[in-house]
Enzyme design. Structure first.
Site, PDB file in Angstrom:
ATOM      1  N   SER A   1       1.499   5.929   2.848  1.00 51.47           N
ATOM      2  CA  SER A   1       2.700   6.059   3.691  1.00 51.47           C
ATOM      3  C   SER A   1       3.103   7.528   3.833  1.00 51.47           C
ATOM      4  CB  SER A   1       3.857   5.239   3.109  1.00 51.47           C
ATOM      5  OG  SER A   1       4.226   5.750   1.833  1.00 51.47           O
TER       6      SER A   1
ATOM      7  N   LEU B   1       0.882  -1.180   0.000  1.00 48.28           N
ATOM      8  CA  LEU B   1       0.000   0.000   0.000  1.00 48.28           C
ATOM      9  C   LEU B   1       0.914   1.223   0.000  1.00 48.28           C
ATOM     10  CD1 LEU B   1      -2.867   0.953   0.052  1.00 48.28           C
ATOM     11  CD2 LEU B   1      -2.898   0.702   2.528  1.00 48.28           C
ATOM     12  N   HIS B   2       1.110   1.798  -1.198  1.00 52.79           N
ATOM     13  CA  HIS B   2       2.182   2.796  -1.349  1.00 52.79           C
ATOM     14  C   HIS B   2       1.855   4.185  -0.765  1.00 52.79           C
ATOM     15  CE1 HIS B   2       4.098   0.000  -4.146  1.00 52.79           C
ATOM     16  NE2 HIS B   2       2.937  -0.102  -4.770  1.00 52.79           N
ATOM     17  N   ASP B   3       0.893   4.865  -1.403  1.00 55.59           N
ATOM     18  CA  ASP B   3       0.758   6.308  -1.177  1.00 55.59           C
ATOM     19  C   ASP B   3       0.328   6.732   0.236  1.00 55.59           C
ATOM     20  OD1 ASP B   3       1.634   6.759  -3.744  1.00 55.59           O
ATOM     21  OD2 ASP B   3      -0.378   6.877  -4.600  1.00 55.59           O
TER      22      ASP B   3
END
Ligand code: BDR
Ligand code: CA
Length: 314
Positions: free
Chosen positions: A247, A243-245
């Site tokens: 972060s 779950l990238h964004d």
């Protein structure tokens, strides 16, 4: 209590961008979102603009200002990622078409005007997609650079390599010339790379806890993330996908969850083979001046606890 930190979210939603925006909107005590600036990236701009407004309405914030920016990278041909995010960029859940309008001002003008109007050093720019809008603003108005408090961005990778090519992460790969400009601007930069986001897996147990919130928001987020993870689950064979964004927003809310190093980062724009690679001088072997904080570790359970608790507020 301190005033909330002022942020602009520059984004190309994308399911993980959408969750990042929700996390920010669920945290008004800490973050004041001055506006959303959209860019072409995961899908073309007509869709990222639509998707940003879907998210605002889902969060009960149709009043939020959404600006449309660059329709393509500075120099290179557009690259999109429908193979990951689906045709709309937000495949995975049924949502109403948004009715809120787009603000009739270009993102780049919005960025410049806002940074000139707000007191210097108070506005943080969060980039969750290709950095074309910010780069265009810096090109047109170099005076805004020292006024930016910080750029906190999702992009790049070092030990994890790339995700769109063996060397490059998607956001930097799509517009490496924009990122090169940002990294040479002198603005304080914090990077949330694949090295961090690959630890933030949407495992079944974590998704069950989000689903258990039992709200419309949790139902839609669950649908989005189940769709989004399928590509990476197949690729990496993991329980859930990265779950990238979100972060980026989690870092603003709880920086103590993360650790990294201040070092020099240069962006590859010459070689087609390694185009968009973040050349991170982690071991400080070059003597080049440090220009960013590159984060490497994260307390993943702490991150998902924060995300679940905040989503439950919407
Ligand atoms: C980044 O690329 C996009 O697909 C995601 O939204 C994220 O910003 C990850 O490489
Ligand atoms: Ca994104």
């Amino acid at each position: 209590m301190t005033n909330p930190r002022k942020i602009i979210i520059d984004t190309d939603p994308g399911q993980d961008d959408a969750v990042a925006i929700l996390l920010a909107l669920a945290s008004p005590e800490e973050l004041e979102v001055l506006g959303l600036s959209v860019v072409a990236g995961n899908v073309p701009i007509a869709m990222t603009s639509r998707n940003a407004r879907v998210v605002c309405e889902l969060a009960g914030r149709p009043d939020l200002a959404v600006y449309e920016g660059a329709t393509r990278p500075l120099l290179r041909a557009p690259v999109t990622a429908e193979h990951v995010h689906g045709r709309t960029g937000l495949d995975g859940a049924e949502v109403d078409e948004p009715v809120m309008p787009v603000v009739p001002q270009h993102s780049v003008d919005f960025l410049i005007e806002t940074l000139r109007r707000e007191p210097s050093g108070t506005v943080t720019i969060c980039t969750l997609g290709p950095q074309t809008n910010l780069a265009m603003a810096l090109q047109r108005a170099p005076d805004i650079a020292p006024r930016i408090r910080e750029v906190v961005m999702m992009g790049g990778g070092l030990f994890e390599g790339g995700n769109i090519t063996p060397a490059a992460e998607f956001n930097i790969y799509v517009d490496p010339h924009a990122s090169k400009l940002v990294f040479s601007s002198g603005i304080p930069i914090v990077v949330l790379p694949l090295d961090v986001t690959h630890q933030l897996l949407t495992t079944k147990a974590r998704m069950d806890r989000i689903g258990a919130i039992g709200s419309r928001v949790s139902e839609v987020v669950t649908g989005w993330l189940q769709f989004f993870e399928r590509f990476d689950v197949e690729k990496y064979g993991s329980d859930g996908g990265p779950l990238h964004d979100p972060s980026v927003i989690a870092y603003l809310l709880k920086p103590e969850l993360f650790s990294g190093r201040v070092c020099n980062i240069e962006i590859e724009t010459a070689s087609e083979l390694t185009m968009g690679m973040t050349v991170v001088d982690w071991w400080r072997v070059t003597g080049r001046q440090a220009n960013a904080t590159f984060l490497r570790t994260v307390d993943a359970d702490g991150f998902f606890e924060l995300l679940t608790e905040r989503l439950a507020r919407l």
